[in-house]
Structure formats: structure tokens, C-alpha cells
Design an enzyme around this catalytic site. Sequence first.
Site, PDB file in Angstrom:
ATOM      1  N   LYS A  13       0.872  -1.178   0.000  1.00 35.81           N
ATOM      2  CA  LYS A  13       0.000   0.000   0.000  1.00 35.81           C
ATOM      3  C   LYS A  13       0.903   1.220   0.000  1.00 35.81           C
ATOM      4  O   LYS A  13       1.924   1.238   0.664  1.00 35.81           O
ATOM      5  CB  LYS A  13      -0.857  -0.029   1.276  1.00 35.81           C
ATOM      6  CG  LYS A  13      -1.770   1.158   1.478  1.00 35.81           C
ATOM      7  CD  LYS A  13      -2.642   0.918   2.691  1.00 35.81           C
ATOM      8  CE  LYS A  13      -3.253   2.135   3.338  1.00 35.81           C
ATOM      9  NZ  LYS A  13      -3.576   3.286   2.596  1.00 35.81           N
ATOM     10  N   ASN A  48       6.661   5.915  -1.300  1.00 38.39           N
ATOM     11  CA  ASN A  48       7.953   5.230  -1.512  1.00 38.39           C
ATOM     12  C   ASN A  48       8.656   4.839  -0.221  1.00 38.39           C
ATOM     13  O   ASN A  48       9.875   4.781  -0.166  1.00 38.39           O
ATOM     14  CB  ASN A  48       8.902   6.110  -2.355  1.00 38.39           C
ATOM     15  CG  ASN A  48       8.266   6.486  -3.670  1.00 38.39           C
ATOM     16  OD1 ASN A  48       7.670   5.625  -4.330  1.00 38.39           O
ATOM     17  ND2 ASN A  48       8.333   7.744  -4.029  1.00 38.39           N
ATOM     18  N   ARG A  49       7.867   4.593   0.820  1.00 33.87           N
ATOM     19  CA  ARG A  49       8.415   4.191   2.129  1.00 33.87           C
ATOM     20  C   ARG A  49       9.338   5.240   2.744  1.00 33.87           C
ATOM     21  O   ARG A  49      10.129   4.945   3.639  1.00 33.87           O
ATOM     22  CB  ARG A  49       9.175   2.847   2.016  1.00 33.87           C
ATOM     23  CG  ARG A  49       8.321   1.701   1.514  1.00 33.87           C
ATOM     24  CD  ARG A  49       7.229   1.370   2.513  1.00 33.87           C
ATOM     25  NE  ARG A  49       6.412   0.224   2.143  1.00 33.87           N
ATOM     26  CZ  ARG A  49       5.156   0.294   1.681  1.00 33.87           C
ATOM     27  NH1 ARG A  49       4.569   1.459   1.505  1.00 33.87           N
ATOM     28  NH2 ARG A  49       4.476  -0.795   1.415  1.00 33.87           N
ATOM     29  N   MET A  50       9.254   6.475   2.229  1.00 32.16           N
ATOM     30  CA  MET A  50      10.082   7.558   2.788  1.00 32.16           C
ATOM     31  C   MET A  50       9.267   8.278   3.858  1.00 32.16           C
ATOM     32  O   MET A  50       8.982   9.478   3.773  1.00 32.16           O
ATOM     33  CB  MET A  50      10.522   8.515   1.663  1.00 32.16           C
ATOM     34  CG  MET A  50      11.437   7.864   0.650  1.00 32.16           C
ATOM     35  SD  MET A  50      12.990   7.332   1.379  1.00 32.16           S
ATOM     36  CE  MET A  50      13.865   8.885   1.373  1.00 32.16           C
ATOM     37  N   HIS A  51       8.894   7.509   4.861  1.00 30.52           N
ATOM     38  CA  HIS A  51       7.964   8.018   5.869  1.00 30.52           C
ATOM     39  C   HIS A  51       8.591   9.112   6.727  1.00 30.52           C
ATOM     40  O   HIS A  51       9.810   9.199   6.854  1.00 30.52           O
ATOM     41  CB  HIS A  51       7.516   6.861   6.775  1.00 30.52           C
ATOM     42  CG  HIS A  51       7.090   5.665   6.010  1.00 30.52           C
ATOM     43  ND1 HIS A  51       6.053   5.691   5.106  1.00 30.52           N
ATOM     44  CD2 HIS A  51       7.580   4.393   5.962  1.00 30.52           C
ATOM     45  CE1 HIS A  51       5.908   4.491   4.558  1.00 30.52           C
ATOM     46  NE2 HIS A  51       6.839   3.687   5.050  1.00 30.52           N
TER      47      HIS A  51
END
Length: 215
Positions: A10, A192-195
Site C-alpha cells: 500500500k 515510496n516508504r520515505m515516511h
Amino acid sequence: MEKDLSNYRKSYEKNPLLKDMLPENPLELFQKWFYAADEFDGIEEANVMHVATIGLDGYPKNRVVLLKRFTWEGFIFYTNYNSEKGKSISENPNVCATFFWHSLERQIIIKGKAEKIAENLSDGYFDSRPEGSKLGAWASNQSDVINSREDLDLKLRAYEKKYQNKEIPRPDYWGGYIIKPDSMEFWQGRPNRMHDRIRYMLQKDYNWKIERLEP
Ligand SMILES: Cc1cc2nc3c(=O)[nH]c(=O)nc-3n(C[C@H](O)[C@H](O)[C@H](O)COP(=O)(O)O)c2cc1C
């Protein structure tokens, strides 16, 4: 049995968490995020809180409880002081509480110390509970092993009889804990999982140090 979940994916893209959005005190940000979750249509029980303790067996154990109040001091929940979590806390008050509000792509991780709240505060909350819940607190030696459901129902019926037409007092083994935070970490999902991850750590002078963590 096997199920491959590697293509469950997701993208998180709702909101950023940037420096200029950060108050000095993390409780303020908690309040803002909690209200947002509470008012969000798709979120049931925004006050669901996962509390992990260090058990007497050396294992961490996590379970859901309901947050019943938060103040500038910390986070209050109610339970049985003789339960597994109660025994763990009396040996080691260090706990970790987590909130995850999926629809808002937000997680908060709180590390802190749990302590019993004042008895009169537990009394006040106990008095506000429905009669059935009060009797349940008497009937359940939370986390003890019991032979059968029937035995549990029998205990409940015995307390129903005992307190019929009487005021039900709070058992002295039942009450609140407050988790006083030492650190609070806010996670906001980003593409992009760059939280975004922001950690507040309480300093000796009671100010909060704010740091950004890599995702
Ligand atoms: C939605 C939900 C809310 C719960 N709320 C509480 C609560 O507020 N207090 C509590 O003692 N247990 C609550 N429980 C039960 C705990 O998860 C747990 O089973 C119980 O406290 C015993 O835990 P322990 O044996 O680790 O002490 C709740 C469970 C769920 C799923």
C-alpha cells in the site's frame, strides 16, 4: 500451511509531518492526532492502545487496552492490578504504548513508566461504569486460569446476587495506570516508504528534544 503476502503493498500518501508542524510538547501533537482520528468517520475506537510490558518470564507482551483519559502528565487506562500486565508493571514499570490509525496512516509509539493513579480517581471512573462492567471486575481474576466458561458465569451470578440492590464498590485490585512518557515517536506514512518519523525525548530539564529519524 503457507500464504505468500509479498505482493501486499500500500502506498501511504495522505499527509506530511514537517518541522513547522511540530509543537514543543508532544502531548499537544498527540491531542491533535487523537482528535483527527476520533473525528474520522472510518475509525472505530480511536482510543484503542496497544500496551507492551516486560513480563516476569522475560518476554515482552503486548495487548490492547482502551485509553480512558489523557492529560499533560500522560495516558490513563484501567485494568486489574493482579493481571499479568499488573504483575509485570509492579516488577518493571517500563512500558511501551502504541496507537495505529490506519485510515490516517499514522502511528504513535510512547515509551514511558506506568504508575497507579490515585485511588479516588479510580473510584470516580469505576462509579461511572455500567453495573455489568462493575460486576465483571469483581467476577474476573483477570489472567488467572479457569476451568470453564460455566465457572466464570457462576462467579458472575454470585456477585449479581451479592450486590443486588446494593451499591457496587470498586475492588481494591482494580484501577487505573498512568503512562508517563519518556519518549514519543510520531510516524506519518509517505510515498515510496520515505515516511516521516519524529521522535521527542524528555530531557533532564523537562524540555523535549525533537529529532527526525530515517524511515
Ligand atoms: C478492544 C479491546 C479493548 C480492551 N480494553 C481493555 C482495558 O481497557 N483494560 C483491560 O484490562 N483489558 C482490556 N482488554 C483486554 C486485554 O487485551 C487483555 O486481554 C487483558 O487485559 C489481559 O491482559 P494480561 O493478561 O496481559 O494482563 C481489551 C481488549 C480489546 C480487544
